[in-house]
Design an enzyme around this catalytic site. Structure first.
Site, PDB file in Angstrom:
ATOM      1  N   HIS A 276       0.853  -1.190   0.000  1.00 21.83           N
ATOM      2  CA  HIS A 276       0.000   0.000   0.000  1.00 21.83           C
ATOM      3  C   HIS A 276       0.888   1.239   0.000  1.00 21.83           C
ATOM      4  O   HIS A 276       1.808   1.349   0.817  1.00 21.83           O
ATOM      5  CB  HIS A 276      -0.897   0.024   1.240  1.00 21.83           C
ATOM      6  CG  HIS A 276      -2.100  -0.844   1.130  1.00 21.83           C
ATOM      7  ND1 HIS A 276      -3.317  -0.381   0.688  1.00 21.83           N
ATOM      8  CD2 HIS A 276      -2.273  -2.162   1.387  1.00 21.83           C
ATOM      9  CE1 HIS A 276      -4.192  -1.372   0.690  1.00 21.83           C
ATOM     10  NE2 HIS A 276      -3.596  -2.474   1.113  1.00 21.83           N
TER      11      HIS A 276
HETATM   12 ZN   LIG Z   1      -4.590  -4.319   1.060  1.00 21.25          ZN
END
Ligand SMILES: [Zn+2]
Ligand SMILES: [Zn+2]
Length: 143
Positions: free
Chosen positions: A101
């Site tokens: 992320h």
């Molecule tokens: Zn994720």
């Protein structure tokens, strides 16, 4: 073979691919939790950070993922407050295919509380990309 939304060809229908090379894809998170929120996903199916080891190829892959994430965010959100890069710590992962992320802050206020990976505070249950790199750094190698 199990169905995996982050493996090709499914990934091409689930999201617009922002970057692709022989090792990784980059897509925009379908529910962005920040000004910019990208996912860097290895082409090969690797389930979670637990499948990574202190090996040269694993280290190089994570290093590459981080580098791609950094350059995309710097290109698309040059004025961001801060950048954050991290992995889910099992069992807090949402998809069983490793993905990094990448956030260009600020977080989206209405959104971030809904995300289970923020349940212990922003990025609290995350494993920061740099921490992971320290963990899997090969011991007897000049990198
Ligand atoms: Zn994720
Ligand atoms: Zn997969």
């Amino acid at each position: 073979m199990t169905h995996c939304i982050f493996c090709p060809p499914a990934i091409f229908s689930s999201a617009k691919v922002l970057h692709q090379d022989d090792k990784v894809y980059a897509i925009e998170d379908i529910k962005p939790a920040a000004l910019r929120h990208y996912l860097i996903i290895p082409v090969d199916h690797i389930a979670t950070v637990r499948n990574l080891q202190r090996r040269k190829e694993d280290y190089a892959l994570v290093e590459h993922m981080l580098k791609i994430g950094q350059s995309l965010l710097q290109r698309d959100a040059p004025g961001a407050l801060q950048y954050r890069f991290g992995f889910h710590q099992p069992p807090f992962n949402s998809v069983n295919h490793l993905h990094l992320h990448c956030f260009a802050l600020p977080y989206t206020p209405s959104r971030w509380k809904k995300f289970k990976y923020f349940s212990y505070g922003p990025v609290g249950v995350f494993l920061e990309a740099n921490k992971l790199l320290e963990k899997i750094k090969p011991m007897h190698d000049n990198l």
